[in-house]
Motif scaffolding. Structure first.
Motif, PDB file in Angstrom:
ATOM      1  N   GLY A  56       9.654  -9.626 -22.407  1.00  0.00           N
ATOM      2  CA  GLY A  56       8.664 -10.097 -23.346  1.00  0.00           C
ATOM      3  C   GLY A  56       8.056 -11.442 -23.001  1.00  0.00           C
ATOM      4  N   MET A  57       7.530 -12.105 -24.026  1.00  0.00           N
ATOM      5  CA  MET A  57       6.779 -13.337 -23.860  1.00  0.00           C
ATOM      6  C   MET A  57       7.582 -14.539 -24.363  1.00  0.00           C
ATOM      7  SD  MET A  57       4.801 -10.763 -23.636  1.00  0.00           S
ATOM      8  CE  MET A  57       3.330 -10.222 -22.787  1.00  0.00           C
ATOM      9  N   THR A  58       7.621 -15.566 -23.562  1.00  0.00           N
ATOM     10  CA  THR A  58       8.353 -16.779 -23.910  1.00  0.00           C
ATOM     11  C   THR A  58       7.571 -17.996 -23.463  1.00  0.00           C
ATOM     12  OG1 THR A  58       9.556 -16.714 -21.817  1.00  0.00           O
ATOM     13  CG2 THR A  58      10.597 -15.643 -23.694  1.00  0.00           C
ATOM     14  N   GLY A  59       8.037 -19.162 -23.904  1.00  0.00           N
ATOM     15  CA  GLY A  59       7.459 -20.425 -23.437  1.00  0.00           C
ATOM     16  C   GLY A  59       6.199 -20.799 -24.178  1.00  0.00           C
TER      17      GLY A  59
ATOM     18  N   ASN B 126       4.979 -17.546 -20.382  1.00  0.00           N
ATOM     19  CA  ASN B 126       5.654 -16.648 -19.451  1.00  0.00           C
ATOM     20  C   ASN B 126       5.733 -15.238 -20.014  1.00  0.00           C
ATOM     21  OD1 ASN B 126       6.403 -18.904 -17.736  1.00  0.00           O
ATOM     22  ND2 ASN B 126       7.940 -19.394 -19.296  1.00  0.00           N
ATOM     23  N   ALA B 127       5.709 -14.255 -19.108  1.00  0.00           N
ATOM     24  CA  ALA B 127       5.986 -12.864 -19.428  1.00  0.00           C
ATOM     25  C   ALA B 127       6.960 -12.360 -18.371  1.00  0.00           C
ATOM     26  CB  ALA B 127       4.707 -12.033 -19.422  1.00  0.00           C
TER      27      ALA B 127
ATOM     28  N   ALA C  60      -1.326 -11.478 -20.008  1.00  0.00           N
ATOM     29  CA  ALA C  60      -0.513 -10.704 -19.078  1.00  0.00           C
ATOM     30  C   ALA C  60      -0.822  -9.223 -19.213  1.00  0.00           C
ATOM     31  CB  ALA C  60       0.978 -10.965 -19.351  1.00  0.00           C
ATOM     32  N   ARG C  61      -0.462  -8.464 -18.162  1.00  0.00           N
ATOM     33  CA  ARG C  61      -0.651  -7.014 -18.192  1.00  0.00           C
ATOM     34  C   ARG C  61       0.671  -6.328 -17.872  1.00  0.00           C
ATOM     35  NH1 ARG C  61      -1.558  -5.205 -12.734  1.00  0.00           N
ATOM     36  NH2 ARG C  61      -1.724  -6.974 -11.316  1.00  0.00           N
ATOM     37  N   TRP C  62       0.922  -5.209 -18.564  1.00  0.00           N
ATOM     38  CA  TRP C  62       2.140  -4.415 -18.374  1.00  0.00           C
ATOM     39  C   TRP C  62       1.756  -3.134 -17.658  1.00  0.00           C
ATOM     40  CZ3 TRP C  62       7.312  -4.707 -18.844  1.00  0.00           C
ATOM     41  CH2 TRP C  62       8.052  -3.533 -18.979  1.00  0.00           C
TER      42      TRP C  62
ATOM     43  N   TRP D 257       5.817  -6.920 -16.448  1.00  0.00           N
ATOM     44  CA  TRP D 257       4.671  -7.749 -16.798  1.00  0.00           C
ATOM     45  C   TRP D 257       4.164  -8.465 -15.547  1.00  0.00           C
ATOM     46  CZ3 TRP D 257       2.162  -7.225 -21.144  1.00  0.00           C
ATOM     47  CH2 TRP D 257       2.837  -6.750 -22.279  1.00  0.00           C
ATOM     48  N   ARG D 258       2.843  -8.551 -15.443  1.00  0.00           N
ATOM     49  CA  ARG D 258       2.221  -9.245 -14.320  1.00  0.00           C
ATOM     50  C   ARG D 258       1.094 -10.129 -14.857  1.00  0.00           C
ATOM     51  NH1 ARG D 258       4.643  -6.965 -10.179  1.00  0.00           N
ATOM     52  NH2 ARG D 258       5.282  -4.771 -10.302  1.00  0.00           N
ATOM     53  N   SER D 259       0.812 -11.184 -14.142  1.00  0.00           N
ATOM     54  CA  SER D 259      -0.227 -12.118 -14.581  1.00  0.00           C
ATOM     55  C   SER D 259      -1.607 -11.554 -14.280  1.00  0.00           C
ATOM     56  CB  SER D 259      -0.055 -13.461 -13.876  1.00  0.00           C
ATOM     57  OG  SER D 259      -0.252 -13.307 -12.478  1.00  0.00           O
ATOM     58  N   LEU D 260      -2.600 -12.093 -14.976  1.00  0.00           N
ATOM     59  CA  LEU D 260      -4.007 -11.845 -14.653  1.00  0.00           C
ATOM     60  C   LEU D 260      -4.548 -13.140 -14.066  1.00  0.00           C
ATOM     61  CD1 LEU D 260      -3.410  -9.626 -16.922  1.00  0.00           C
ATOM     62  CD2 LEU D 260      -5.884  -9.581 -17.232  1.00  0.00           C
TER      63      LEU D 260
END
Length: 870
Positions: A99-102, A129-130, A139-141, A146-149
């Motif tokens: 998931g998403m943090t930070g 972060n993801a 981000a994209r799943w 998860w990967r960044s854009l």
């Protein structure tokens, strides 16, 4: 009698003897590696705010889609530990990576918007972060990770993404930022799958809502212009430029914004906190018609935060309460409520609406609709609201272990998979099951079941704060299975109060709490027909009761008992109240007798929150607890304390700890909230309270701890009477949650091991399968297979065995053999077929069912053949 010499006629006698020997046994060895928190249900929904939802086909996912993806501010979805994003597949919650943090310097970590583009799930919000990888709010799943854009978004005081939408060619992203992946873009940008682009000069304020529009996009938010183009909270991007939509929106007061956009047929509908379009009055909701914004039937007292067209209807949700509470459906003429009872919670709102699985899903910040628990997310079936997931939705406060089942009470509206009325039952497997009907108030107050106790005469006493039980008028106390009144109840002079604790003393039910009348004053005894005072009671609440020898012990907040000075604890001898040394300087919340010694826990500080009575004085248990103790129980040889503390003695211990007689030790990672109730149940410890994690894993309000992680038997095999030649099935079930790694399962018949294969249970017996599993099957059962069967499970942490089941094998009725070839007629061909089988010693030629093929079978066959039948 030797069980190995058993025959079917003697089995009922043997069974009665073996019951004494083969009762359920458990070898429990408390090795450290065998101590564990066991998995239980999570919450019925998610444990924090929902901001966004989207349906994703999840083409490469396991299990396959479609999924309802939910984003917001939560750490638990059902029974899964998550970080602000999760998916629901219609049956269970699924974690999406870590998931998403930070968070940045300010603001809460949050997923604020979701979209699907190019088959991938896109998440935007306020996070750095993801899956622990840097992504900067976007981000994209891809179905696995998860990967960044690019480098995400940046710029602005608190950069974040709050709105997204997609068409076939572009993903549009809006929020509060000045750059995306290094490309200058003010509050809004687009991505074509390969590169980011600005939308002209962007806009001059945050974007809160987006809607695809004929090769472009409509944006709403808190902006006023794009460059020199006046937009007034809403504008259209198309053909490379921004254009206004009518007069836009404004308000006579506050800070207006557009928070939601949707299509409704051929119309565009906008919702938010605006009240004007030019000089035209609007109440937070308008449709765009003939180049101007026109009022719809609206919501005058709150903001519209979500709009969604589902089928032919428009759904609106937000913070409004008039004319409907937070959500409503527009049928083309007027708004219609979804259910008769509105949303419940602290300042409840609905932030998102969508369709999934033929249902309408709403997400936001709320605890239930009416008395149907739907924690922050729920589905409308068209007739009623339902939760997404199983579990308790509010604190558990009491237990009663009766036979193989644990009875559970508290303040919950939901238990297991269904609506509850504050009582549930768990019997070792599956989710807790609500006890219905339960308890209630005749007004709007929310009941709580604070005390449960098995009655010597049968049934369970139920105490708490309520005035109805199964529709019967009661006063904070009743008994169930079946439900019945206990006298005239126990209430305070104000009509409220409550029963907090029970104990059986000298064959009488004793109740403690906050109640008065007939000189009860916090403590009373039930004589089987009415409640009676125990002298003149106490001058404060009674929170805990115990029996020490022949005496009744009461603890609570009182300072006198029938006028006798007694600081928070007193002894009733049957004739008089007595103080117990100097008592305590703070409330006593729990009492427990272990190995003949009395223990007390509470909010007192001398000794520090927990103490032992040595007969004349109170003794400390090491350095005690650093905060209140609320509950006491025993697990194995240890005394267990639960409460609000985070340290026991010198050891960090999160709300629960074990005392071995000389030192405190933590119980794994403990729980993340207050413990209110503890109870031994079979070989486990049941823990109830206001927490959502136990041992670091989801366990909403109810948790289980074992000192010896070997499963206990829920149900053993049952007695069977089968016919020779048929199929015998025996099974054993064990409690949920235990690891099966390294265990060995064996079946015994008359104390001899059963093996898979022909004659696996007895010489000349049937064919055995499943001898190393919890389900044993014997096909073509023979008389020799009769006997006493039990299942033994050898686990690295101990061995358990079931009770024994008596199996009787009856002789099969002799079949009709005259029509030997089964042609439907009796003629010479039957004789020929019989003699072929007889000469081959085929068992089918055993006409007299003697167990062998011989001359007697010929005589039997011809008698039947000549008679034209059997």
């Amino acid at each position: 009698m030797d069980p190995n010499s058993a025959n079917p006629n003697n089995l009922p006698v043997i069974r009665s003897l073996c019951t004494l020997i083969l009762q359920l046994t458990t070898v429990l060895t408390c090795f450290g590696q065998c101590e564990a928190w066991l998995p239980t249900d999570g919450v019925p929904g998610v444990n924090g705010r929902v901001n966004a939802m989207v349906v994703w086909d999840a083409p490469n996912a396991t299990p396959p889609g479609p999924w309802l993806v939910v984003g917001g501010e939560f750490t638990q979805a059902g029974d899964k530990a998550v970080n602000n994003i999760a998916a629901w597949n219609g049956q269970e919650w699924i974690a999406l990576g870590s998931g998403m943090t930070g968070a940045a310097a300010t603001g809460t970590v949050s997923v604020k918007s979701l979209a699907v583009f190019g088959g991938q799930l896109i998440a935007g919000g306020h996070f750095l972060n993801a899956d622990s990888a840097a992504c900067n709010h976007l981000a994209r799943w891809d179905g696995a990770a998860w990967r960044s854009l690019g480098t995400g978004i940046s710029g602005g005081q608190v950069p974040h993404v709050s709105a997204m939408c997609a068409d076939a060619n572009n993903l549009y992203v809006g929020g509060s930022f000045t750059a995306v992946d290094g490309v200058a873009a003010t509050y809004i940008a687009s991505w074509n799958g390969a590169a980011w682009s600005a939308l002209g000069a962007g806009v001059d304020g945050p974007v809160r809502a987006l809607l695809p529009d004929s090769g472009g996009v409509i944006a709403g938010g808190e902006f006023s212009r794009s460059g020199s183009t006046i937009l007034s909270l809403i504008g259209r991007w198309g053909s490379g430029q921004w254009s206004a939509m009518g007069a836009g929106f404004s308000s006579q007061f506050g800070s207006p914004r557009v928070a939601a956009l949707s299509r409704y047929g051929s119309l565009i509908v906008a919702g938010g906190s605006f009240t004007l379009s030019g000089a035209t009055p609007l109440n937070r909701l308008a449709k765009f018609e003939n180049g101007a914004w026109v009022q719809m039937p609206s919501f005058p007292d709150g903001e519209v935060l979500s709009l969604e067209q589902i089928g032919g209807d428009l759904y609106a949700a937000g913070s409004f309460s008039s004319p409907f509470t937070r959500v409503a459906r527009f049928d083309g003429i007027s708004w219609v409520a979804l259910g008769a009872i509105g949303l419940v919670g602290t300042s409840p709102t609905i932030n998102a609406v969508c369709a999934f699985g033929g249902r309408v899903i709403v997400g936001g910040a709320f605890s239930r609709f009416g008395q149907r628990s739907t924690l922050n997310i729920g589905e409308w079936t068209g007739a009623l609201w339902r939760s997404l997931g199983t579990g308790f939705d509010a604190p558990v406060r009491s237990f009663a272990s009766v036979d193989s089942c644990l009875n559970i009470g508290g303040g919950f509206f939901h238990a297991g998979a269904g609506d509850a009325e504050f009582i549930a039952q768990w019997c070792g497997t599956g989710a807790p099951v609500p006890v219905l009907p339960g308890v209630a108030f005749s007004d709007t107050r929310v009941p709580v079941v604070s005390a449960l106790l098995a009655l010597p005469s049968g049934g369970i006493a139920v105490g708490g704060t309520f005035n109805r039980a199964a529709g019967i008028s009661v006063g904070n106390v009743a008994a169930y299975d079946p439900w019945r009144v206990l006298g005239n109840g126990l209430t305070a002079s104000s009509g409220s109060g409550g029963v907090y604790t029970f104990v059986n003393w000298r064959n009488q039910l004793i109740a403690g709490g906050f109640f008065a009348g007939a000189a009860y004053n916090g403590i009373a005894r039930y004589d089987g027909a009415n409640w009676q005072a125990i002298n003149f009671g106490t001058n404060g609440n009674v929170n805990a009761l115990a029996v020490l020898g022949e005496d009744l012990i009461a603890g609570g907040t009182f300072t006198t008992a029938s006028g006798v000075p007694a600081n928070r604890i007193a002894r009733w001898t049957g004739t008089a109240w007595q103080a117990m040394a100097g008592g305590f300087n703070g409330a006593v919340n729990a009492l427990y007798v272990h190995n003949g010694q009395l223990y007390a826990a509470g909010a007192f500080t001398t000794p520090s929150r927990i103490a032992r009575w040595d007969g004349t004085a109170w003794q400390p248990l090491g350095a005690g607890l650093d905060n209140a103790g609320n509950a006491l129980a025993v697990c194995g040889s240890d005394l267990i304390a639960g409460g609000q503390f985070t340290q026991a003695g010198a050891a960090p211990a999160s709300r629960i700890a074990a005392w071995n007689g000389s030192a405190w030790r933590p119980m794994g990672a403990g729980v993340n909230g207050t413990v209110y109730a503890l109870s031994g149940h079979r070989s486990e410890l049941a823990v109830g309270g206001d927490f959502t994690l136990a041992g670091g894993r989801p366990a909403a309000y109810f948790a289980r701890w074992t000192n010896a992680a070997a499963p206990w038997i829920v149900a053993g095999p049952s007695d069977q009477n089968v016919t020779e030649g048929s199929v015998l099935s025996l099974s054993t079930s064990t409690a949920d949650g235990y690891s099966r790694t390294g265990e060995i399962v064996r079946w015994l018949r008359d104390n001899a091991s059963v093996q898979d294969g022909p004659a696996g249970a007895s010489v000349g017996g049937g064919v055995v399968s499943g001898a190393s599993t919890r389900g044993l099957t014997i096909t073509s059962v023979r008389a020799s297979d009769a006997g006493m069967y039990r299942c033994v499970i050898e686990h690295p942490c101990g061995t358990v065995q079931s009770t024994a089941a008596a199996v009787i094998v009856s002789a099969q009725p002799c079949p009709c053999t005259a029509d030997f070839d089964a042609s439907g007629g009796i003629d010479g061909s039957d004789v020929e077929a019989f003699f072929i089988a007889w000469e081959a010693a085929d068992p089918g030629a055993d006409a007299d069912c003697s167990g062998g093929v011989d001359g007697a079978d010929v005589e039997t066959f011809f008698r039947g053949w000549e008679a034209g039948g059997c």
